[in-house]
Design a protein around this motif. Structure first.
Motif, short mmCIF file in Angstrom:
data_model
loop_
_atom_site.label_atom_id
_atom_site.label_comp_id
_atom_site.label_asym_id
_atom_site.label_seq_id
_atom_site.Cartn_x
_atom_site.Cartn_y
_atom_site.Cartn_z
N MET A 62 121.45 -7.91 65.68
CA MET A 62 121.96 -8.25 64.35
C MET A 62 123.48 -8.08 64.20
SD MET A 62 120.42 -5.13 62.07
CE MET A 62 120.71 -3.43 62.51
N TYR B 148 126.76 -0.71 63.22
CA TYR B 148 125.72 -1.05 64.21
C TYR B 148 126.28 -0.77 65.60
CZ TYR B 148 121.83 -3.41 66.54
OH TYR B 148 120.78 -3.72 67.37
N GLU C 281 128.81 4.19 59.65
CA GLU C 281 127.51 3.99 60.31
C GLU C 281 126.63 5.18 59.95
OE1 GLU C 281 125.82 1.56 61.86
OE2 GLU C 281 124.28 3.14 61.86
N ASN D 247 123.37 5.71 61.29
CA ASN D 247 122.49 6.13 62.39
C ASN D 247 123.34 6.67 63.54
OD1 ASN D 247 121.21 5.79 65.01
ND2 ASN D 247 119.52 4.81 63.90
N ASN E 255 123.23 4.72 66.86
CA ASN E 255 124.02 3.48 66.82
C ASN E 255 125.51 3.80 66.91
OD1 ASN E 255 121.60 2.15 66.47
ND2 ASN E 255 121.93 1.68 64.29
N ALA F 222 126.25 8.56 55.16
CA ALA F 222 125.74 7.61 54.17
C ALA F 222 126.88 7.14 53.27
CB ALA F 222 124.65 8.28 53.34
N SER F 223 126.81 5.87 52.86
CA SER F 223 127.87 5.31 52.01
C SER F 223 127.99 6.09 50.70
CB SER F 223 127.57 3.85 51.72
OG SER F 223 126.22 3.71 51.28
N ASP G 131 127.91 -5.27 55.69
CA ASP G 131 126.93 -5.75 56.67
C ASP G 131 125.91 -4.66 56.95
OD1 ASP G 131 127.02 -7.02 60.10
OD2 ASP G 131 125.71 -7.48 58.39
N HIS G 132 125.64 -3.79 55.95
CA HIS G 132 124.69 -2.69 56.16
C HIS G 132 123.37 -3.01 55.50
CE1 HIS G 132 126.49 -2.05 52.31
NE2 HIS G 132 126.19 -0.76 52.15
N TRP G 133 122.63 -2.06 55.01
CA TRP G 133 121.33 -2.34 54.38
C TRP G 133 121.54 -3.21 53.15
CZ3 TRP G 133 120.85 3.50 54.99
CH2 TRP G 133 120.35 3.82 56.28
N LYS G 134 120.77 -4.28 53.07
CA LYS G 134 121.03 -5.33 52.06
C LYS G 134 120.83 -4.83 50.64
CE LYS G 134 121.83 -7.14 55.82
NZ LYS G 134 123.19 -6.86 56.35
N ASP H 252 128.00 -10.25 54.56
CA ASP H 252 127.15 -10.97 55.51
C ASP H 252 125.73 -11.08 54.94
OD1 ASP H 252 125.86 -10.45 58.86
OD2 ASP H 252 126.44 -12.29 57.85
N ASN H 253 124.97 -12.08 55.38
CA ASN H 253 123.53 -12.18 55.13
C ASN H 253 123.13 -12.42 53.68
OD1 ASN H 253 123.72 -9.49 57.26
ND2 ASN H 253 122.87 -11.46 57.96
N GLU I 73 122.92 -15.41 62.79
CA GLU I 73 123.46 -15.24 64.14
C GLU I 73 122.48 -15.67 65.23
OE1 GLU I 73 123.54 -12.90 61.77
OE2 GLU I 73 122.68 -11.03 62.45
O1 LIG Z 1 119.24 -5.66 58.29
C1 LIG Z 1 120.34 -6.07 58.68
N1 LIG Z 1 121.41 -5.30 58.71
C2 LIG Z 1 121.28 -3.91 58.32
C3 LIG Z 1 122.29 -3.12 59.08
C4 LIG Z 1 122.17 -1.81 59.18
C5 LIG Z 1 123.15 -1.03 59.94
O2 LIG Z 1 124.06 -0.43 59.03
C6 LIG Z 1 123.97 0.98 59.18
N2 LIG Z 1 124.31 1.60 57.91
C7 LIG Z 1 123.48 1.92 56.90
N3 LIG Z 1 124.22 2.46 55.89
C8 LIG Z 1 125.50 2.45 56.30
C9 LIG Z 1 126.64 2.89 55.47
F1 LIG Z 1 127.70 2.10 55.68
F2 LIG Z 1 126.30 2.79 54.21
F3 LIG Z 1 126.96 4.15 55.74
C10 LIG Z 1 125.58 1.94 57.55
C11 LIG Z 1 122.57 1.24 59.70
O3 LIG Z 1 122.48 2.51 60.28
C12 LIG Z 1 122.47 0.10 60.70
O4 LIG Z 1 123.19 0.39 61.87
C13 LIG Z 1 120.45 -7.46 59.21
C14 LIG Z 1 119.27 -8.14 59.48
C15 LIG Z 1 119.34 -9.42 59.98
N4 LIG Z 1 118.10 -10.11 60.23
O5 LIG Z 1 118.13 -11.29 60.62
O6 LIG Z 1 117.03 -9.48 60.05
C16 LIG Z 1 120.56 -10.06 60.24
C17 LIG Z 1 121.74 -9.37 59.96
O7 LIG Z 1 122.97 -9.94 60.18
C18 LIG Z 1 121.70 -8.08 59.44
O8 LIG Z 1 122.89 -7.45 59.15
#
Ligand SMILES: O=C(NC/C=C/[C@H]1O[C@@H](n2cnc(C(F)(F)F)c2)[C@H](O)[C@@H]1O)c1cc([N+](=O)[O-])cc(O)c1O
Ligand SMILES: [Mg+2]
Length: 214
Positions: free
Chosen positions: A40, A68, A90, A92, A95, A118-119, A141-144, A169-170, A199
């Motif tokens: 992703m 990511y 980030e 995780n 990651n 966490a954000s 580009d994090h959790w939608k 993104d998305n 993508e």
């Molecule tokens: O779910 C998707 N993306 C989620 C992305 C999640 C990523 O963002 C991090 N994060 C969470 N909170 C924070 C912060 F910043 F808050 F700390 C950072 C998570 O640990 C993970 O690495 C996704 C899914 C698809 N797809 O096709 O399923 C395509 C895409 O381009 C996507 O981005």
């Protein structure tokens, strides 16, 4: 023991990219994701739109939500002006550990500040912790389901100035309906949709670019 997808992506970077050459890192990830295993990352097609927005904004301060494996942080960082910096969040730690190594392989540790957490915890602390006044560009580009609450939190914490650009993104796939509804109807933003594809696929997706009007 079984490796993870981010670990396999990092191995592909270390095998196929040249140390210190960010574009070869971007290319190695895109080739891995097209030929071996989908992941992703914003990817090459939407990545070109991201590149054009970064070049146009020429940002001194960038915030990325969702590192990511570091693909977009590397892609953005290699277009920044000399003193430009990107802070990438980030959640995780596994990651984040992979992303650090991808960023190091690209030789961009000085330009990219990776923060783990966490954000909701970090957005209120960024000003004091990193000496940032406002961001010129934010890449979401994090959790939608976090795009909208985190955008409101950035507004409340004074991280946006008149002219700050949000690039999301998305907005079609997987989709961020509440964010889109808010940002397109708010008098405080002027938005523009850049139609593209998810993508490495033919599925429709796109980026929403929004200017904060203050
Ligand atoms: O779910 C998707 N993306 C989620 C992305 C999640 C990523 O963002 C991090 N994060 C969470 N909170 C924070 C912060 F910043 F808050 F700390 C950072 C998570 O640990 C993970 O690495 C996704 C899914 C698809 N797809 O096709 O399923 C395509 C895409 O381009 C996507 O981005
Ligand atoms: Mg994405």
């Amino acid at each position: 023991t079984q490796s993870t997808r981010p670990q396999r992506l990092l191995a592909a970077v270390q095998k196929n990219a040249t140390r210190g050459d960010p574009r070869s890192v971007v290319l190695a990830i895109d080739q891995f994701c097209r030929q071996k295993e989908w992941a992703m990352n914003v990817g090459d097609e939407k990545g070109c739109i991201l590149d054009s927005v970064v070049s146009e904004v020429n940002p001194g301060a960038v915030l990325e939500l969702g590192t990511y494996c570091g693909y977009s942080a590397v892609r953005i960082a290699c277009l920044l002006p000399p003193h430009g910096k990107i802070i990438t969040l980030e959640f995780n730690p596994d990651n984040a550990a992979i992303a650090r190594q991808v960023i190091a392989w690209a030789g961009l540790e000085e330009k990219i500040q990776l923060v783990v957490g966490a954000s909701g915890d970090w957005i209120p602390k960024i000003k004091e912790q990193f000496g940032v006044k406002t961001f010129d560009l934010v890449f979401l580009d994090h959790w939608k389901d976090r795009y909208l609450p985190d955008t409101k939190l950035m507004e409340e914490c004074g991280l946006l100035r008149e002219g700050s650009i949000l690039l999301a993104d998305n907005v079609i796939c997987p989709g961020t309906p509440d964010y889109l509804e808010y940002i397109r109807n708010s008098p405080r933003y002027k938005s523009q949709y850049f139609k593209s594809h998810l993508e490495y696929t033919k599925v429709e997706d796109g980026l929403e670019k929004s200017v904060f009007l203050g």
